[in-house]
Scaffold this motif. Structure first.
Motif, PDB file in Angstrom:
ATOM      1  N   SER A  22      45.815  34.731  42.075  1.00 40.95           N
ATOM      2  CA  SER A  22      45.166  34.514  43.372  1.00 40.95           C
ATOM      3  C   SER A  22      43.657  34.683  43.261  1.00 40.95           C
ATOM      4  O   SER A  22      43.142  35.347  42.360  1.00 40.95           O
ATOM      5  CB  SER A  22      45.706  35.492  44.408  1.00 40.95           C
ATOM      6  OG  SER A  22      45.276  36.817  44.122  1.00 40.95           O
ATOM      7  N   LEU A  24      42.017  36.453  45.280  1.00 37.77           N
ATOM      8  CA  LEU A  24      41.811  37.885  45.483  1.00 37.77           C
ATOM      9  C   LEU A  24      41.812  38.637  44.158  1.00 37.77           C
ATOM     10  O   LEU A  24      40.937  39.467  43.902  1.00 37.77           O
ATOM     11  CB  LEU A  24      42.889  38.456  46.414  1.00 37.77           C
ATOM     12  CG  LEU A  24      42.856  39.965  46.638  1.00 37.77           C
ATOM     13  CD1 LEU A  24      41.552  40.390  47.303  1.00 37.77           C
ATOM     14  CD2 LEU A  24      44.053  40.401  47.462  1.00 37.77           C
ATOM     15  N   TYR A  25      42.778  38.343  43.306  1.00 35.65           N
ATOM     16  CA  TYR A  25      42.861  39.015  42.004  1.00 35.65           C
ATOM     17  C   TYR A  25      41.620  38.716  41.172  1.00 35.65           C
ATOM     18  O   TYR A  25      41.029  39.617  40.553  1.00 35.65           O
ATOM     19  CB  TYR A  25      44.128  38.579  41.259  1.00 35.65           C
ATOM     20  CG  TYR A  25      44.287  39.281  39.932  1.00 35.65           C
ATOM     21  CD1 TYR A  25      44.915  40.515  39.860  1.00 35.65           C
ATOM     22  CD2 TYR A  25      43.775  38.726  38.766  1.00 35.65           C
ATOM     23  CE1 TYR A  25      45.051  41.179  38.648  1.00 35.65           C
ATOM     24  CE2 TYR A  25      43.899  39.380  37.554  1.00 35.65           C
ATOM     25  CZ  TYR A  25      44.529  40.609  37.500  1.00 35.65           C
ATOM     26  OH  TYR A  25      44.646  41.264  36.299  1.00 35.65           O
ATOM     27  N   ARG A  28      38.570  40.676  42.626  1.00 37.02           N
ATOM     28  CA  ARG A  28      38.634  42.124  42.435  1.00 37.02           C
ATOM     29  C   ARG A  28      38.670  42.535  40.963  1.00 37.02           C
ATOM     30  O   ARG A  28      37.919  43.401  40.531  1.00 37.02           O
ATOM     31  CB  ARG A  28      39.859  42.699  43.144  1.00 37.02           C
ATOM     32  CG  ARG A  28      39.746  42.705  44.659  1.00 37.02           C
ATOM     33  CD  ARG A  28      40.996  43.292  45.310  1.00 37.02           C
ATOM     34  NE  ARG A  28      41.253  44.657  44.870  1.00 37.02           N
ATOM     35  CZ  ARG A  28      40.663  45.730  45.374  1.00 37.02           C
ATOM     36  NH1 ARG A  28      39.767  45.603  46.338  1.00 37.02           N
ATOM     37  NH2 ARG A  28      40.960  46.927  44.922  1.00 37.02           N
ATOM     38  N   SER A  36      37.009  42.891  49.145  1.00 37.70           N
ATOM     39  CA  SER A  36      38.217  42.278  49.712  1.00 37.70           C
ATOM     40  C   SER A  36      39.400  43.129  49.274  1.00 37.70           C
ATOM     41  O   SER A  36      39.598  43.363  48.093  1.00 37.70           O
ATOM     42  CB  SER A  36      38.377  40.847  49.192  1.00 37.70           C
ATOM     43  OG  SER A  36      37.232  40.095  49.499  1.00 37.70           O
ATOM     44  N   LYS A  37      40.175  43.590  50.236  1.00 38.48           N
ATOM     45  CA  LYS A  37      41.235  44.544  49.935  1.00 38.48           C
ATOM     46  C   LYS A  37      42.584  43.870  49.705  1.00 38.48           C
ATOM     47  O   LYS A  37      42.912  42.866  50.314  1.00 38.48           O
ATOM     48  CB  LYS A  37      41.371  45.556  51.071  1.00 38.48           C
ATOM     49  CG  LYS A  37      40.109  46.349  51.320  1.00 38.48           C
ATOM     50  CD  LYS A  37      39.712  47.170  50.113  1.00 38.48           C
ATOM     51  CE  LYS A  37      38.548  48.073  50.405  1.00 38.48           C
ATOM     52  NZ  LYS A  37      37.377  47.793  49.611  1.00 38.48           N
ATOM     53  N   ASN A  38      43.365  44.476  48.819  1.00 34.84           N
ATOM     54  CA  ASN A  38      44.699  44.002  48.497  1.00 34.84           C
ATOM     55  C   ASN A  38      45.692  44.858  49.277  1.00 34.84           C
ATOM     56  O   ASN A  38      45.979  45.976  48.902  1.00 34.84           O
ATOM     57  CB  ASN A  38      44.930  44.130  46.991  1.00 34.84           C
ATOM     58  CG  ASN A  38      46.245  43.545  46.561  1.00 34.84           C
ATOM     59  OD1 ASN A  38      47.009  43.061  47.371  1.00 34.84           O
ATOM     60  ND2 ASN A  38      46.508  43.594  45.279  1.00 34.84           N
ATOM     61  N   GLU A  41      49.409  41.131  50.646  1.00 33.83           N
ATOM     62  CA  GLU A  41      49.607  40.015  49.704  1.00 33.83           C
ATOM     63  C   GLU A  41      50.474  38.903  50.288  1.00 33.83           C
ATOM     64  O   GLU A  41      51.103  38.154  49.563  1.00 33.83           O
ATOM     65  CB  GLU A  41      50.204  40.502  48.386  1.00 33.83           C
ATOM     66  CG  GLU A  41      49.252  41.381  47.606  1.00 33.83           C
ATOM     67  CD  GLU A  41      49.760  41.703  46.224  1.00 33.83           C
ATOM     68  OE1 GLU A  41      49.532  40.884  45.317  1.00 33.83           O
ATOM     69  OE2 GLU A  41      50.391  42.758  46.062  1.00 33.83           O
ATOM     70  N   CYS A  48      41.925  40.847  53.049  1.00 33.13           N
ATOM     71  CA  CYS A  48      41.347  40.143  51.906  1.00 33.13           C
ATOM     72  C   CYS A  48      40.540  38.917  52.324  1.00 33.13           C
ATOM     73  O   CYS A  48      40.213  38.076  51.497  1.00 33.13           O
ATOM     74  CB  CYS A  48      42.455  39.718  50.943  1.00 33.13           C
ATOM     75  SG  CYS A  48      43.557  38.458  51.639  1.00 33.13           S
ATOM     76  N   CYS A  58      42.548  33.914  53.778  1.00 32.77           N
ATOM     77  CA  CYS A  58      43.136  35.085  53.118  1.00 32.77           C
ATOM     78  C   CYS A  58      43.137  34.781  51.625  1.00 32.77           C
ATOM     79  O   CYS A  58      43.888  33.916  51.161  1.00 32.77           O
ATOM     80  CB  CYS A  58      44.544  35.344  53.629  1.00 32.77           C
ATOM     81  SG  CYS A  58      44.586  35.909  55.331  1.00 32.77           S
ATOM     82  N   CYS A  60      44.346  36.270  49.235  1.00 29.56           N
ATOM     83  CA  CYS A  60      45.598  36.540  48.532  1.00 29.56           C
ATOM     84  C   CYS A  60      46.490  35.303  48.495  1.00 29.56           C
ATOM     85  O   CYS A  60      47.387  35.207  47.667  1.00 29.56           O
ATOM     86  CB  CYS A  60      46.346  37.713  49.163  1.00 29.56           C
ATOM     87  SG  CYS A  60      47.050  37.386  50.801  1.00 29.56           S
TER      88      CYS A  60
END
Length: 199
Positions: A22, A24-25, A28, A36-38, A41, A48, A58, A60
């Motif tokens: 993702s 997001l991954y 981060r 951006s927080k996980n 998911e 995120c 989003c 994620c």
């Protein structure tokens, strides 16, 4: 695969990205941007949220390969993004008439793009502090990104507009009133600044 895209105004490259990874991954873990927080998911909580070509998403749910050649703004780049927007007549993304190509011309300072330190605060970030809208902070980055996008496209949002714009962002610490106050405060400050410039 290799993914090339722009993050907070700087060209970035992520190598050895697997097809299920993702955005997001990548932000981060590969780029060291933990804002951006996980959380869920599943695209349900909004923690995120980032802007992808100006639109809140989003991260994620966005496959890293989908951002090839595109523009991402995270909470770490929000202050620089707001500064660019102010310099370009109120917009930094296509939602207000500025082309994506023009929006991609801005550059964050190298020291600021990773941590956001020394960049100052965007108007919405300052309003969140002043209104006491920050509690544990886990949901705050997503709320800030979503609220910033709202204020970019609607400088005088109604309470219904604010609620709609933030409806995808969940906060477990609060009853949302201080968050709404923060967005109202940022909007009012923006109106006052615009009125002052017109005088």
């Amino acid at each position: 695969m290799r993914v090339n895209f722009t993050v907070n105004g700087r060209k970035q490259e992520a190598d050895d990205v697997w097809e299920g990874e993702s955005l997001l991954y990548v932000l981060r873990e590969r780029m060291g941007l933990p804002g951006s927080k996980n959380a869920c998911e599943q695209g349900e909580c909004g923690s995120c949220t980032v802007r992808l070509d100006g639109v809140p998403v989003c991260s994620c749910l966005v496959a890293a390969g989908q951002v090839e050649g595109r523009e991402v703004v995270t909470v770490e780049g929000l202050a620089d993004f707001a500064k660019q927007r102010a310099e370009h007549g109120g917009c930094a993304a296509g939602a207000c008439g500025t082309t994506l190509q023009d929006a991609q011309q801005w550059q964050s300072k190298p020291a600021d793009s990773q941590t956001g330190e020394q960049a100052g605060l965007s108007p919405i970030q300052q309003a969140f502090i002043d209104a006491g809208a920050v509690q544990c902070g886990f949901c705050t980055p997503g709320l800030l990104v979503a609220a910033d996008e709202l204020l970019e496209r609607n400088t005088s949002p109604s309470d219904a507009d604010i609620r709609e714009a933030l409806s995808g962002n969940l906060c477990r610490c609060t009853g949302y009133e201080k968050i709404l106050d923060a967005v109202r405060l940022a909007a009012a400050r923006g109106e006052n600044q615009t009125a002052g410039q017109g005088a």
